[in-house]
Write an enzyme that holds these catalytic residues in place. Structure first.
Site, PDB file in Angstrom:
ATOM      1  CG  HIS A 156      21.116 -24.565 -13.908  1.00 48.27           C
ATOM      2  ND1 HIS A 156      21.760 -25.404 -14.119  1.00 48.27           N
ATOM      3  CD2 HIS A 156      21.523 -23.862 -12.619  1.00 48.27           C
ATOM      4  CE1 HIS A 156      22.662 -25.786 -13.055  1.00 48.27           C
ATOM      5  NE2 HIS A 156      22.466 -24.858 -12.286  1.00 48.27           N
ATOM      6  CG  ASP A 370      41.956 -14.567 -28.345  1.00 47.99           C
ATOM      7  OD1 ASP A 370      41.250 -13.863 -29.132  1.00 47.99           O
ATOM      8  OD2 ASP A 370      43.310 -14.560 -28.439  1.00 47.99           O
TER       9      ASP A 370
END
Length: 433
Positions: A156, A370
């Site tokens: 983060h 994908d």
């Protein structure tokens, strides 16, 4: 019980190497004040028909090396919470075998089972130790059934949710050899020009895991259900204009959380819900790093705990924060961020409030992961170390919403039997059978 075996561990370096002119990357003020947790996201796939595990690993490693050239800070190391030494040590990469069927993970009513596809003892840590200082960690998991899991954990300190999803999207395009994407222009590490770093940034509250055991579940709100919720809100209060799907979903889960609190104590407790707002725009969409701000909504009395009221208060708060930010210069933005951090710290000390946190990754493209062997069966996160956390993501259709909810175990038992929740939301549980 599922267990994992690490088959290999290596570091994937940027290729070509990072130019010397880019070796020093200054953290922005928002990066400096971000906590040290990792942003964890995982995608699970059914058994690829045309790829072996070796081929999949080669595709991931080669494309990761290439994309790290453009996301060069992710392969470096943070120094003194001031800058990233872009030294090309690289991203940590694990190849892991999991000795169970993927259906055991996907059919588990609790999302906690997904933790097996993340590097152990990483996603929940609150510090970047010398031993575990990698800013990006990737794990390729393969199950006994041939199913595959790919998880990333991104510090983060160098990325917010938008940046993490942007990186993942660009990595996917690189893996698929998509030359239509101009990678040279797809990301800019210029956050410090919008949030100039300071010498002594105020720390965010320490993220200490709740002493009570927390669990997480994922629920789905279909597109038709979201339309129904919008109709309820607008018909009850015509002054509310065009409520968004995130607004009505937030209102529903906040209200269910209040119901749980009242069921436990028998009395109403004031609540504050902290929201994360993406500042792109006005900050450019290709700015990578932390470019968010916080705002909050509150329910101070039981008569305010209706869906229309929650949505109305949420819209007012968003309009107010946009108004406050629109003409601010960089110094004023930093001061505004400091005040919001102080607000969170002060309310956390006040036992008179029930606190909730929510963030949305919707429209960031996280469902379209994908790499070349099909769309994922599920995209999800690990549970948050803190209770009362809602994370919104697009469902596979792109029209509905999946919501990952983290509560204490006792609260979850009450939450999952809430009548209003069950009227509008469905648990996300699936099987490969």
């Amino acid at each position: 019980m599922a267990s994992s075996t690490i088959l290999s561990r290596k570091f994937i370096k940027p290729s070509p190497p990072t130019p010397s002119s880019h070796r020093h990357y200054n953290l922005s003020f928002r990066d400096q004040t971000a906590n040290n947790l990792y942003l964890p996201i995982a995608a699970l796939y059914s058994k690829p028909e045309n790829h072996t595990i070796t081929q999949i690993s080669n595709i991931l490693e080669n494309s990761l090396s290439k994309i790290l050239f453009f996301y060069y800070p992710f392969g470096g190391r943070i120094k003194d919470n001031k800058y990233v030494d872009c030294n090309d040590i690289g991203a940590e990469y694990f190849n892991v075998h999991i000795n169970c069927q993927m259906s055991e993970i996907l059919s588990n009513p609790y999302n906690d089972a997904i933790e097996i596809v993340f590097p152990q003892n990483l996603a929940w840590g609150n510090s970047l130790s010398e031993e575990r200082s990698s800013l990006l960690v990737v794990q390729l998991s393969h199950f006994d059934c041939g199913g595959v899991g790919i998880s990333i954990c991104l510090s983060h300190k160098v990325a917010d949710g938008y940046s993490g999803c942007k990186f993942l999207s660009d990595w996917v395009s690189m893996a698929r050899d998509d030359h239509k994407l101009n990678f040279q222009l797809s990301c800019q590490f210029d956050g410090a020009s919008f949030f100039p770093p300071i010498d002594n940034p105020p720390p965010m509250p320490n993220v200490v895991p709740d002493p009570e055991r927390c669990v997480s579940r994922m629920y789905n709100l279909s597109s038709s259900t979201l339309l129904k919720l919008k109709d309820i809100v607008v018909s009850t209060n015509p002054q509310i204009q065009n409520p968004s799907r995130i607004e009505v979903a937030t209102a529903l889960f906040h209200k269910c959380g209040v119901d749980v609190s009242m069921a436990k104590s028998g009395v109403f407790r004031r609540t504050v819900l902290f929201h994360v707002m993406n500042l792109r725009p006005p900050i450019p969409f290709n700015t990578i790093g932390n470019a968010t701000c916080y705002f909050s909504t509150r329910a101070m009395s039981i008569d305010k705990t209706t869906l229309p009221n929650y949505v109305g208060e949420l819209q007012k708060a968003k309009q107010q924060i946009r108004y406050e930010l629109k003409d601010m210069n960089t110094k004023e933005l930093a001061l505004h961020a400091i005040e919001k951090i102080k607000e969170i710290v002060n309310i956390a000390k006040d036992d008179c409030f029930d606190m909730y946190f929510c963030t949305s990754l919707c429209t960031f493209g996280s469902r379209k992961i994908d790499f070349g062997w099909g769309s994922p069966l599920r995209v999800t996160h690990v549970k948050d170390p803190m209770k009362n956390k809602f994370i919104f993501m697009d469902d596979p259709s792109g029209e509905g919403i999946n919501v990952l909810i983290t509560l204490t175990e006792a609260d979850m038992l009450l939450f999952e039997s809430n009548k209003e929740l069950l009227e509008f939301a469905s648990p996300v549980v699936q099987s490969l059978e």
